[in-house]
Write a protein that holds these residues in place. Structure first.
Motif, PDB file in Angstrom:
ATOM      1  N   HIS A 161       0.824  -1.220   0.000  1.00 19.74           N
ATOM      2  CA  HIS A 161       0.000   0.000   0.000  1.00 19.74           C
ATOM      3  C   HIS A 161       0.856   1.267   0.000  1.00 19.74           C
ATOM      4  CE1 HIS A 161      -3.751  -2.198   0.885  1.00 19.74           C
ATOM      5  NE2 HIS A 161      -2.997  -2.964   1.655  1.00 19.74           N
ATOM      6  N   GLU A 221      -7.587  -4.472   7.606  1.00 21.54           N
ATOM      7  CA  GLU A 221      -7.487  -3.064   7.218  1.00 21.54           C
ATOM      8  C   GLU A 221      -6.234  -2.378   7.747  1.00 21.54           C
ATOM      9  OE1 GLU A 221     -11.804  -4.299   7.711  1.00 21.54           O
ATOM     10  OE2 GLU A 221      -9.967  -4.439   8.903  1.00 21.54           O
ATOM     11  N   ALA A 232      -3.138  -1.036   5.322  1.00 23.26           N
ATOM     12  CA  ALA A 232      -3.439   0.198   4.591  1.00 23.26           C
ATOM     13  C   ALA A 232      -3.443   1.400   5.535  1.00 23.26           C
ATOM     14  CB  ALA A 232      -4.784   0.073   3.877  1.00 23.26           C
ATOM     15  N   ALA A 269       0.112   2.292   6.260  1.00 21.23           N
ATOM     16  CA  ALA A 269       0.703   2.906   5.064  1.00 21.23           C
ATOM     17  C   ALA A 269       0.301   4.370   4.944  1.00 21.23           C
ATOM     18  CB  ALA A 269       0.293   2.128   3.820  1.00 21.23           C
ATOM     19  N   ARG A 270      -0.958   4.682   5.257  1.00 28.17           N
ATOM     20  CA  ARG A 270      -1.407   6.078   5.202  1.00 28.17           C
ATOM     21  C   ARG A 270      -0.659   6.942   6.212  1.00 28.17           C
ATOM     22  NH1 ARG A 270      -6.474   3.497   4.478  1.00 28.17           N
ATOM     23  NH2 ARG A 270      -6.965   3.690   6.697  1.00 28.17           N
TER      24      ARG A 270
END
Length: 423
Positions: A225, A406, A409, A412-413
């Protein structure tokens, strides 16, 4: 008229007047505190009392805990500094209470003296700038004469990176530094292109390989991601893992649930030992801004599978807790408050402090258990199931929140946002 600040300063000076070591004919720590105040008044003349007192008392009664009480190596030095910070914070908290300061002011001084939130909390960073200016102005010359030449570059680099950009610019303007030293202050201001992120977890000291494999697998999922970012994983328990993955031009995402001793003291110590003192440590997983929404979604899915309306569900949040530190407790309680509007009740329970999980889980109806743990380790495998069985808990028992699909991700954000802020 004697103010609260006057009272606190007088108490700190009276304590430091007993320092047996003399410098320029005065007790060394008394002189240091007065020099800290002089630098604070120049750099931050509008400082509130908490910062003024933290500066004056930064080394209060430092001689009472000799460096020789700890091993004469790098880990021993870091342990000594950590304990000194705790002792200074406790002593100043007592002095401030005697002077009539409220809990908020005392807590602010404690955060500064234990360096909680450096580079993020403006007051903690202000204290660090004052410390660095005092060191450069009054102590650097003698200190350099005592150090081997091969250690000086790292010491100067660390001093420069501890300071704010404004502090470095002012230091360059105020001090006539040799070019070799000035270069470190210039380089510290240059934007760093960072392309590596390392996710770090505790691991399992007695059996490090499975947890090391788990964090490496998580890193690979996060990397999927995070295009353009090299994402690696390491545990503190796996010998050599930090040294193999971390470097000073990387960011570190702590896969821990609380922002406390491990993230504020032990992880920086381990990174320094691993040769990565400049690594940028992010806030841990347990404080990730995406976590409350993720927990709500996970619980909603579990409630739907049971045919329950989420607003009628009790959420049991199981966390580690500690008898020594309130960090795990505080973050769990704050998270419970954030989640409360979505549920009938949110009930926290802890492995190592009250309310214990076995007690918190008693008599819960239409309840879902969600462990606030980053990975599946011994507490999740042993202590939590035993506590739930003891309480007769019959609701769904979910996996640790860190294992939710989840999560990669979400991490990664957060990594992408951190890298953007450093450019």
């Amino acid at each position: 008229m004697t103010t609260r600040l006057d009272h606190a300063f007088a108490a700190i000076d009276a304590a430091n007047a007993h320092d047996p070591k003399l410098q320029d004919g005065q007790p060394a720590n008394l002189l240091y505190g007065q020099r800290m105040t002089a630098e604070q008044q120049r750099l931050f003349p509008q400082a509130d009392d908490a910062l003024r007192i933290a500066c004056r008392g930064q080394h209060v009664e430092r001689w009472l805990l000799p460096r020789s009480d700890y091993p004469m190596n790098r880990p021993g030095y870091l342990q000594w500094r950590q304990e000194q910070g705790r002792r200074h914070a406790d002593r100043i908290a007592g002095i401030m209470a005697d002077a009539g300061y409220d809990a908020d002011g005392i807590a602010a001084a404690r955060r500064m003296l234990t360096k909680q939130g450096i580079k993020r909390d403006p007051q903690v960073q202000a204290l660090e700038d004052v410390i660095c200016f005092t060191f450069i102005r009054w102590y650097l010359g003698d200190f350099m004469a005592e150090q081997p030449d091969d250690k000086l570059p790292r010491i100067i680099e660390k001093t420069a990176r501890k300071m704010s950009a404004e502090g470095r610019a002012r230091a360059m303007a105020e001090f006539d530094m040799p070019d070799a030293l000035a270069q470190y202050f210039i380089e510290a201001d240059q934007p760093r292109t960072i392309t590596r992120a390392v996710i770090v977890s505790h691991g399992q000291p007695g059996d490090p390989e499975p947890q090391q494999a788990a964090i490496e697998a998580l890193a690979a999922q996060v990397a999927a991601h995070a295009p353009g970012v090299e994402v690696l994983g390491a545990t503190l328990a796996m010998e050599g893992a930090l040294a193999a993955t971390c470097r000073s031009d990387c960011i570190v995402y702590p896969m821990f649930m609380a922002e406390g001793w491990f993230t504020g003291t032990e992880l920086p110590r381990r990174l320094t030992k691993a040769g990565a003192p400049g690594a940028q440590i992010m806030r841990p997983f347990g404080t990730d801004p995406g976590l409350p929404g993720l927990i709500t979604d996970i619980a909603a899915q579990a409630a739907q599978a049971q045919g329950w309306d989420l607003a009628s569900v009790t959420l049991l949040l199981s966390a580690h807790g500690s008898q020594r530190s309130q960090a795990s407790h505080d973050i769990t309680m704050a998270l419970a408050d954030t989640l409360a509007p979505h549920f009938a009740r949110v009930v926290p329970g802890f492995v190592e402090q009250e309310p214990f999980i076995a007690d918190a889980a008693q008599g819960l109806d239409r309840a879902i258990s969600l462990p606030l743990f980053a990975l599946r380790a011994e507490h999740v495998l042993d202590d939590l199931p035993q506590a739930l069985d003891q309480a007769g808990f019959s609701g769904p028992r979910l996996d640790p929140v860190g294992l939710a699909p989840e999560v990669p991700a979400m991490i990664a954000r957060s990594i992408a946002a951190e890298l953007a802020s450093l450019r």
